[in-house]
Design a protein around this motif. Structure first.
Motif, PDB file in Angstrom:
ATOM      1  N   PHE A 345       0.569  -1.136   0.148  1.00 29.32           N
ATOM      2  CA  PHE A 345       0.090  -0.048   0.055  1.00 29.32           C
ATOM      3  C   PHE A 345       0.786   1.252  -0.027  1.00 29.32           C
ATOM      4  CE2 PHE A 345      -3.199  -2.891   2.528  1.00 29.32           C
ATOM      5  CZ  PHE A 345      -3.741  -3.204   1.346  1.00 29.32           C
ATOM      6  N   GLY A 346       2.132   1.333   0.259  1.00 31.64           N
ATOM      7  CA  GLY A 346       2.978   2.347   0.189  1.00 31.64           C
ATOM      8  C   GLY A 346       2.540   3.394   1.177  1.00 31.64           C
ATOM      9  N   SER A 347       2.476   2.507   2.553  1.00 33.42           N
ATOM     10  CA  SER A 347       1.882   3.728   3.489  1.00 33.42           C
ATOM     11  C   SER A 347       3.180   3.841   4.499  1.00 33.42           C
ATOM     12  CB  SER A 347       0.935   2.549   4.654  1.00 33.42           C
ATOM     13  OG  SER A 347       1.353   1.261   4.800  1.00 33.42           O
ATOM     14  N   PHE A 348       4.102   4.342   3.707  1.00 28.93           N
ATOM     15  CA  PHE A 348       5.368   4.673   4.688  1.00 28.93           C
ATOM     16  C   PHE A 348       6.131   6.070   3.899  1.00 28.93           C
ATOM     17  CE2 PHE A 348       6.489   1.630   1.274  1.00 28.93           C
ATOM     18  CZ  PHE A 348       7.775   2.112   0.941  1.00 28.93           C
ATOM     19  N   GLY A 349       6.672   6.750   4.533  1.00 29.58           N
ATOM     20  CA  GLY A 349       7.374   7.841   3.992  1.00 29.58           C
ATOM     21  C   GLY A 349       6.657   8.946   3.115  1.00 29.58           C
ATOM     22  N   GLY A 350       5.247   9.065   3.681  1.00 32.01           N
ATOM     23  CA  GLY A 350       4.732  10.259   3.560  1.00 32.01           C
ATOM     24  C   GLY A 350       4.015  10.298   1.748  1.00 32.01           C
ATOM     25  N   GLN A 351       3.744  11.615   1.608  1.00 32.92           N
ATOM     26  CA  GLN A 351       3.173  11.460   0.227  1.00 32.92           C
ATOM     27  C   GLN A 351       4.307  11.416  -0.945  1.00 32.92           C
ATOM     28  OE1 GLN A 351      -0.043  12.583  -0.545  1.00 32.92           O
ATOM     29  NE2 GLN A 351      -0.368  12.253   1.469  1.00 32.92           N
ATOM     30  N   GLY A 352       5.161  11.555  -0.716  1.00 34.90           N
ATOM     31  CA  GLY A 352       6.326  11.397  -1.687  1.00 34.90           C
ATOM     32  C   GLY A 352       6.307   9.829  -2.267  1.00 34.90           C
ATOM     33  N   VAL A 353       6.350   9.130  -1.236  1.00 31.92           N
ATOM     34  CA  VAL A 353       6.159   7.525  -1.778  1.00 31.92           C
ATOM     35  C   VAL A 353       5.033   7.199  -2.345  1.00 31.92           C
ATOM     36  CG1 VAL A 353       6.019   5.102  -0.587  1.00 31.92           C
ATOM     37  CG2 VAL A 353       7.803   7.038   0.224  1.00 31.92           C
ATOM     38  N   ARG A 354       3.733   7.812  -1.827  1.00 31.32           N
ATOM     39  CA  ARG A 354       2.527   7.448  -2.569  1.00 31.32           C
ATOM     40  C   ARG A 354       2.742   7.961  -4.081  1.00 31.32           C
ATOM     41  NH1 ARG A 354      -0.812   5.878   1.173  1.00 31.32           N
ATOM     42  NH2 ARG A 354      -2.579   6.015  -0.156  1.00 31.32           N
ATOM     43  N   TRP A 355       3.214   9.246  -4.620  1.00 29.86           N
ATOM     44  CA  TRP A 355       3.131   9.620  -5.573  1.00 29.86           C
ATOM     45  C   TRP A 355       4.202   8.826  -6.467  1.00 29.86           C
ATOM     46  CZ3 TRP A 355       0.124  12.329  -8.749  1.00 29.86           C
ATOM     47  CH2 TRP A 355      -0.706  13.413  -7.958  1.00 29.86           C
ATOM     48  N   GLY A 356       5.128   8.231  -5.691  1.00 30.38           N
ATOM     49  CA  GLY A 356       6.064   7.151  -6.593  1.00 30.38           C
ATOM     50  C   GLY A 356       5.467   5.886  -6.618  1.00 30.38           C
ATOM     51  N   TYR A 357       4.258   5.631  -5.965  1.00 34.83           N
ATOM     52  CA  TYR A 357       3.637   4.442  -6.216  1.00 34.83           C
ATOM     53  C   TYR A 357       2.598   4.545  -7.390  1.00 34.83           C
ATOM     54  CZ  TYR A 357       5.010   1.039  -2.475  1.00 34.83           C
ATOM     55  OH  TYR A 357       5.702   0.168  -1.901  1.00 34.83           O
ATOM     56  N   VAL A 358       2.269   5.927  -7.383  1.00 36.24           N
ATOM     57  CA  VAL A 358       1.473   6.065  -8.532  1.00 36.24           C
ATOM     58  C   VAL A 358       2.166   6.223  -9.749  1.00 36.24           C
ATOM     59  CG1 VAL A 358       0.119   8.042  -9.645  1.00 36.24           C
ATOM     60  CG2 VAL A 358      -0.031   7.622  -7.102  1.00 36.24           C
ATOM     61  N   LEU A 359       3.254   6.730  -9.901  1.00 39.52           N
ATOM     62  CA  LEU A 359       4.066   6.894 -11.283  1.00 39.52           C
ATOM     63  C   LEU A 359       4.521   5.264 -11.736  1.00 39.52           C
ATOM     64  CD1 LEU A 359       6.150   9.985 -10.724  1.00 39.52           C
ATOM     65  CD2 LEU A 359       4.204   9.661 -11.974  1.00 39.52           C
ATOM     66  N   LEU A 360       5.047   4.508 -10.507  1.00 31.96           N
ATOM     67  CA  LEU A 360       5.441   3.054 -10.829  1.00 31.96           C
ATOM     68  C   LEU A 360       4.274   2.386 -11.340  1.00 31.96           C
ATOM     69  CD1 LEU A 360       7.839   2.680  -7.776  1.00 31.96           C
ATOM     70  CD2 LEU A 360       8.411   2.610 -10.069  1.00 31.96           C
ATOM     71  N   GLY A 361       3.173   2.336 -10.801  1.00 29.20           N
ATOM     72  CA  GLY A 361       1.881   1.850 -10.920  1.00 29.20           C
ATOM     73  C   GLY A 361       1.470   2.038 -12.427  1.00 29.20           C
ATOM     74  N   LEU A 362       1.449   3.300 -12.794  1.00 29.16           N
ATOM     75  CA  LEU A 362       1.137   3.577 -14.216  1.00 29.16           C
ATOM     76  C   LEU A 362       2.101   3.266 -15.201  1.00 29.16           C
ATOM     77  CD1 LEU A 362      -0.066   7.342 -13.600  1.00 29.16           C
ATOM     78  CD2 LEU A 362      -1.680   5.528 -14.113  1.00 29.16           C
ATOM     79  N   GLY A 363       3.517   3.400 -14.833  1.00 30.73           N
ATOM     80  CA  GLY A 363       4.484   2.743 -15.538  1.00 30.73           C
ATOM     81  C   GLY A 363       4.434   1.347 -15.632  1.00 30.73           C
ATOM     82  N   GLY A 364       3.930   0.480 -14.744  1.00 32.16           N
ATOM     83  CA  GLY A 364       3.650  -0.969 -14.945  1.00 32.16           C
ATOM     84  C   GLY A 364       2.614  -1.263 -15.759  1.00 32.16           C
ATOM     85  N   ALA A 365       1.514  -0.424 -15.769  1.00 27.38           N
ATOM     86  CA  ALA A 365       0.364  -0.452 -16.643  1.00 27.38           C
ATOM     87  C   ALA A 365       0.997  -0.481 -18.006  1.00 27.38           C
ATOM     88  CB  ALA A 365      -0.812   0.189 -16.345  1.00 27.38           C
ATOM     89  N   PHE A 366       1.646   0.600 -18.367  1.00 22.64           N
ATOM     90  CA  PHE A 366       2.160   0.826 -19.689  1.00 22.64           C
ATOM     91  C   PHE A 366       3.107  -0.182 -20.304  1.00 22.64           C
ATOM     92  CE2 PHE A 366       4.816   2.623 -22.936  1.00 22.64           C
ATOM     93  CZ  PHE A 366       3.923   3.004 -24.016  1.00 22.64           C
ATOM     94  N   MET A 367       3.831  -0.918 -19.206  1.00 22.90           N
ATOM     95  CA  MET A 367       4.758  -2.060 -19.352  1.00 22.90           C
ATOM     96  C   MET A 367       3.880  -3.329 -20.083  1.00 22.90           C
ATOM     97  SD  MET A 367       7.238  -4.219 -16.923  1.00 22.90           S
ATOM     98  CE  MET A 367       5.989  -5.113 -16.255  1.00 22.90           C
ATOM     99  N   PHE A 368       2.828  -3.475 -19.353  1.00 21.01           N
ATOM    100  CA  PHE A 368       1.857  -4.676 -19.941  1.00 21.01           C
ATOM    101  C   PHE A 368       1.427  -4.227 -21.179  1.00 21.01           C
ATOM    102  CE2 PHE A 368       1.347  -5.114 -15.195  1.00 21.01           C
ATOM    103  CZ  PHE A 368       2.461  -5.849 -14.966  1.00 21.01           C
ATOM    104  N   TYR A 369       0.960  -3.059 -21.586  1.00 23.15           N
ATOM    105  CA  TYR A 369       0.525  -2.655 -22.690  1.00 23.15           C
ATOM    106  C   TYR A 369       1.614  -2.967 -23.757  1.00 23.15           C
ATOM    107  CZ  TYR A 369      -1.523   0.266 -26.290  1.00 23.15           C
ATOM    108  OH  TYR A 369      -1.853   0.806 -27.651  1.00 23.15           O
ATOM    109  N   ALA A 370       2.608  -2.158 -23.694  1.00 20.75           N
ATOM    110  CA  ALA A 370       3.814  -2.531 -24.531  1.00 20.75           C
ATOM    111  C   ALA A 370       4.275  -3.952 -24.913  1.00 20.75           C
ATOM    112  CB  ALA A 370       5.116  -1.792 -23.793  1.00 20.75           C
ATOM    113  N   GLY A 371       4.028  -4.876 -23.521  1.00 18.84           N
ATOM    114  CA  GLY A 371       4.426  -6.403 -23.980  1.00 18.84           C
ATOM    115  C   GLY A 371       3.462  -6.939 -24.834  1.00 18.84           C
TER     116      GLY A 371
END
Length: 527
Positions: A345-371
């Protein structure tokens, strides 16, 4: 590191077919999961605001409780004291919520007017953000929760296989191709570079998601195995005996007076320094001894979710009686289990970690699309090499599903958030569920009906328009000058994200680079 070419080919085949099987499900899971990183702000954004007097100070809470219980005796069964009210949680006393909730539910807020009179307002929260979370948990399928959880576990296991095999495939050319994204050569090379780079640089994140998803999916079965293998029969006997003793002990305490909320907070602070309490949740739903659960967080430790951790407290003495889920006061085994929640859930490190998880999640979604696009392009090259001028049925189906399911998820989520502020709270879950799957199936139909690049353009533009309509629907319900900062942030992000989707739609050869046609007409071309 050198790996034999036949072993690389074997792992490439495994990676390709496992990716094809679970890629579309994982796109929905990652895209919806990115959105739910800010589930609470989205819920507040989509819910109609309530007008209440200023929150009551903690020392005046007994007076508020007395007046609320006098006017509404049913409030005694289940009520929560909010220690740090916010703009999205404006009341110091909330009551009438179910004891066990699956998603947000209606509740009553109590406050005191300037003249000391009781003011009670009922709030109906939006279900839209919770539905997107359910969509994430069940990888985009509508099915009973238990079946969806088990299916998600199977997908997570396949996901882990794809990660291992894909990593072994890219290792031989790791140094040479690490930062290479060749947009001007051919379609296959472009999708391969994007897919490899996204997967490699976010590999730790994907390993965490795969491992924690398997644990969440099969946690009931894991607990049953632990009980069967580790818990001895006599332990159950002792527990049942202590339960009978506790029952008689409780009976003697039914006439004791609970401590004031301020005393509870001070007593807990002495037992758990560093723990910041946020709510005191009281329960007396069955007419038995009053129970109390305190929720909060400790910045030094991770929590099981965005809402923090919690502990059981004796409301008559303030003593901590259960700390299995309290940050910093768990056993080693409980801390290990909590770490899975913290990492997922990324429930550590505050808002910076949460935004990092958002970007990593969107990047992961595009990775599956690219695959999936890489598989389609590779298949087309082989088919053109045999002299075919059009796609085979299997290639056409997978291409349409890749475009329709991926962009259907994007459009569906935007559509749900677009209409959420305008919908009545009652029955909203059914409405948003029907709306999402209607948009999702419509996008799949468009992907099959139109040619590939036309479908990409249309669906990207459709998604952009739906995303741009989110702020408009919010302004209809809540005037601009009355909006909270978090709501304005949601609107601003929707405008920027809609612009990104529209720019992708109108760019030359939307969704594809400008390509040399000879790669599809004069036989295979070396990648």
């Amino acid at each position: 590191m050198k790996i034999r070419s036949d072993i690389v080919r074997m792992y490439r085949e495994i990676h390709s077919w496992v990716g094809i099987v679970c890629g579309l499900f994982l796109f929905v899971a990652f895209y919806a999961g990115s959105v739910t990183m800010f589930e609470r702000p989205l819920q507040d954004w989509a819910s109609a605001p309530v007008a209440l007097p200023p929150p009551v100070a903690l020392e005046k809470m007994p007076a508020l409780l007395e007046k609320t219980f006098s006017a509404h005796p049913e409030a005694r069964r289940n009520y929560t004291i909010v220690l740090h009210p916010t703009a999205s949680q404006p009341a110091s006393l909330v009551w009438g919520m179910p004891g066990r909730m699956h998603g947000p539910s209606s509740a009553n807020f109590s406050a005191l007017a300037a003249d000391g009179s009781l003011v009670t307002v009922r709030k109906e929260p939006s279900q839209a953000a919770y539905f997107i979370n359910v969509l994430h948990q069940q990888v985009g399928l509508s099915m009973p929760h238990k079946a969806g959880r088990l299916f998600m576990g199977v997908i997570a296991l396949l996901y882990a296989v794809a990660l291992i095999s894909g990593t072994l495939v890219v290792i031989p050319g790791l140094i040479k191709n690490l930062f290479a994204i060749r947009l001007g050569q051919n379609v296959k090379r472009m999708w391969l570079d994007m897919h490899s780079m996204l997967g490699l640089f976010s590999l730790p994140f994907h390993i965490i998601m795969a491992l924690t998803s398997v644990v969440f999916a099969f946690h009931d079965e894991i607990y049953m195995a632990e009980q069967a293998l580790l818990i001895q029969p006599q332990v159950q006997h002792v527990a049942s005996g202590s339960g009978r003793g506790q029952h008689s002990h409780n009976g003697s305490e039914d006439f004791r007076i609970p401590l004031d909320p301020g005393q509870i907070v001070r007593t807990v602070a002495l037992q758990a320094p560093g723990f910041i309490p946020e709510t005191l949740a009281y329960s007396n739903s069955h007419g038995s001894r009053l129970a109390l659960r305190i929720t909060g967080r400790d910045p030094r430790y991770g929590a099981r979710g965005a809402g923090g951790g919690f502990a059981g407290v004796d409301p008559y003495s303030g003593k901590l009686v259960s700390t299995e889920y309290m940050p910093g006061h768990q056993t080693w085994a409980q801390s290990v289990l909590t770490s899975f929640f913290v990492l997922h859930f990324g429930s550590f490190g505050g808002q910076g970690v949460r935004w990092g998880y958002v970007l990593l999640g969107l990047g992961g979604a595009f990775m599956f699309y690219a695959g999936n696009q890489l598989w389609v392009v590779s298949r087309r090259r082989r088919e053109r090499g045999t002299g075919r001028l059009d796609d085979t049925r299997s290639t056409r189906i997978l291409c349409a599903l890749t475009i329709g399911c991926s962009l259907g998820c994007v459009a569906g989520v935007s559509a749900v958030l677009c209409v959420a502020p305008l919908l009545p709270a009652s029955g909203q879950m059914t409405i948003v569920q029907g709306l999402y799957f209607a948009i999702f199936l419509l996008c799949i139909g468009i992907a099959f009906w139109l040619k590939e690049r036309e479908a990409i353009r249309v669906l990207l533009a459709f998604s952009a328009i739906l995303t741009w309509m989110m702020p408009l629907s919010a302004f209809v319900v809540t005037p601009f000058f009355s909006m909270q900062a978090s709501a304005l942030a949601v609107d601003g992000f929707a405008i920027l994200y809609g612009a990104f989707l529209m720019l992708w739609a109108v760019r030359p050869e939307a969704g594809q680079p400008v390509l040399r046609r000879k790669s599809f007409s004069s036989g295979p071309e070396r990648a």
